[in-house]
Structures are given as structure tokens and as C-alpha cells.
Enzyme design. Structure first.
Site, short mmCIF file in Angstrom:
data_model
loop_
_atom_site.label_atom_id
_atom_site.label_comp_id
_atom_site.label_asym_id
_atom_site.label_seq_id
_atom_site.Cartn_x
_atom_site.Cartn_y
_atom_site.Cartn_z
N LEU A 187 0.48 -1.30 0.36
CA LEU A 187 0.30 0.03 -0.09
C LEU A 187 0.85 1.67 -0.07
O LEU A 187 1.79 1.51 0.07
CB LEU A 187 -1.01 0.20 1.36
CG LEU A 187 -2.37 -1.31 1.65
CD1 LEU A 187 -2.25 -0.92 2.94
CD2 LEU A 187 -2.76 -0.95 0.55
N SER A 188 0.49 2.33 -0.60
CA SER A 188 0.94 3.74 -0.34
C SER A 188 1.14 4.17 1.07
O SER A 188 0.14 3.65 1.95
CB SER A 188 -0.11 4.70 -0.83
OG SER A 188 0.27 5.59 -0.67
N GLY A 189 2.46 3.62 1.62
CA GLY A 189 2.76 4.32 2.81
C GLY A 189 3.41 3.43 3.39
O GLY A 189 3.77 3.09 4.76
N SER A 190 3.66 1.77 2.90
CA SER A 190 3.58 0.73 3.24
C SER A 190 5.46 1.18 3.49
O SER A 190 5.43 0.02 4.73
CB SER A 190 3.73 -0.44 2.56
OG SER A 190 4.44 -0.01 1.22
N GLY A 191 6.05 1.25 3.33
CA GLY A 191 7.63 1.99 3.70
C GLY A 191 8.33 0.67 1.99
O GLY A 191 9.14 1.04 2.50
N LYS A 192 7.31 1.24 1.04
CA LYS A 192 8.81 0.23 0.20
C LYS A 192 9.47 1.00 -0.17
O LYS A 192 10.73 0.88 -0.94
CB LYS A 192 7.26 -0.03 -1.18
CG LYS A 192 6.18 -0.15 -1.26
CD LYS A 192 5.29 -0.98 -2.22
CE LYS A 192 4.76 0.37 -2.73
NZ LYS A 192 3.91 1.88 -1.88
N SER A 230 2.00 -1.47 -6.90
CA SER A 230 1.03 -2.33 -7.86
C SER A 230 -0.27 -3.38 -7.46
O SER A 230 0.34 -4.55 -7.55
CB SER A 230 2.75 -3.24 -8.90
OG SER A 230 3.38 -3.49 -7.49
#
Length: 201
Positions: free
Chosen positions: A36-41, A109
Site C-alpha cells: 500500500l501507499s505508505g507501507s515503506g516500499k 502494483s
């Protein structure tokens, strides 16, 4: 999308992928960070690229926001545009792998089919799916770009996790707890790369 023209033929390179890998001293591979957005990817991918660079590994990081400034600047966030975004990134990543690089990609993605498409593009042993698994509540609390707030207010449509689905990986090569320290996550990734004989122990 334009169909393939039979007059356009593939030209083999005089230097092979194996020769490029020999020059770099490691295999070319993609680590595909999804979450997710903000997950830390992006944070974890960036930290890993820095660590690999210090180890003498030839790397490149493709970030979701960055490619939308150029390569994918003509695309929006509809399902079709998201699919085309990932297809283009997959093709670029494939070229970089052929050049012998360790490629890190940080993209939401959200659909399994698109991630599988890239896996198929790259071929056996060239795609490592990295699931940065962070609860929606944590991602929303972080909200580094203020996007969740906009999505909740109805100012942003088709936002993954709010009004667009995220299909979590069913069997990623590595499943990271996005609430752990970045240093812990990086250590897990480096261990994986050593086990897979991509970097030296």
C-alpha cells in the site's frame, strides 16, 4: 495499443547477458517491492540500494512517483493506465536485468495479474516479489503525502486501499512486516540475496 509490426525484428547483441553479469560480478535480477501507499516500499528499497551499492553491486531503483515524471507521464490511475504503467516499468526493468543490474522497483502494483505479467516478462529466477505488508491503519496514520486524507475527503478517486482494491501477494519470495525497523527489513533482504547467490556471502 499498437500491434507488433512483423517488419520490426529483434537484433541480437554481440555482448551477451552472461558476459555482462560476469563483468558486474553478480546476476541481474528484479526485486519488486509491492504494498500500500505508505507501507515503506520506497524507504526500504532505497536503503537496500544504498547497502548494495556499498557492497559493490550494480543497482538501479525505479520508483513509482519518479517514472510518472517521464516514462509514464501520460498515464493516469484508471485500471488500464495502471496496467500500462506496470507493463512499461516491467519492460525497462527487463532491459536493466539484461544489462546485468540488480533492479529495485517500488510500486503499489495492486493487481496480482500485473505482477505476474512482469514475472513472466522477466523469466525464471529473475523476479523476486517483496511484499511490504503494513496494515492500512498504519499506512493511513503515516500518510507521508497526505493522499489518504484526500481520498477520505473524496478529493482523490481510485486510491488503493480506500476505493480501489489491493490484491496482496499469495506467495511472494519474501514477506516483510512493514512495521519493523528498516534495518531489520534490510537485513532480511540481504540474507535472501545471499541465499539466492545473487550477492556474495
Amino acid at each position: 495499443m499498437a500491434q507488433h509490426d512483423e517488419n520490426v525484428v529483434w537484433h541480437a547483441h554481440p555482448v551477451t547477458a552472461a558476459q555482462r553479469e560476469q563483468l558486474h560480478g553478480h546476476r541481474g535480477v528484479v526485486l519488486w517491492f509491492t504494498g500500500l501507499s505508505g507501507s515503506g516500499k520506497s524507504t526500504v528499497a532505497g536503503a537496500l540500494e544504498e547497502a548494495l551499492h556499498q557492497l559493490g553491486v550494480s543497482t538501479y531503483l525505479l520508483d513509482g512517483d519518479n517514472v510518472r515524471h517521464g516514462l509514464c507521464s501520460d498515464l493516469g490511475f484508471s485500471d488500464d493506465d495502471r496496467k500500462e504503467n506496470i507493463r512499461r516499468v516491467g519492460e525497462v526493468a527487463k532491459l536493466m536485468v539484461d544489462a546485468g543490474l540488480v533492479v529495485l522497483t517500488a510500486f503499489i502494483s495492486p493487481h496480482r495479474a500485473e505482477r505476474q505479467m512482469v514475472r513472466d516478462q522477466l523469466g525464471e529466477g529473475r523476479f523476486i516479489e517483496v511484499f511490504v505488508d503494513t496494515p492500512l491503519s498504519v499506512c493511513e496514520a503515516r500518510d507521508p503525502k497526505g493522499l489518504y486524507k484526500k481520498a477520505r475527503a473524496g478529493e482523490l478517486r481510485n486510491f488503493t486501499g480506500i476505493d480501489a482494491v489491493y490484491e496482496a501477494p499469495e506467495s511472494p519470495e519474501i514477506h516483510l512486516d512493514g512495521q519493523q525497523l528498516v534495518t531489520n527489513l534490510m537485513a532480511q533482504l540481504l540474507d535472501l540475496l545471499r541465499r539466492e547467490d545473487i550477492i556474495k556471502s
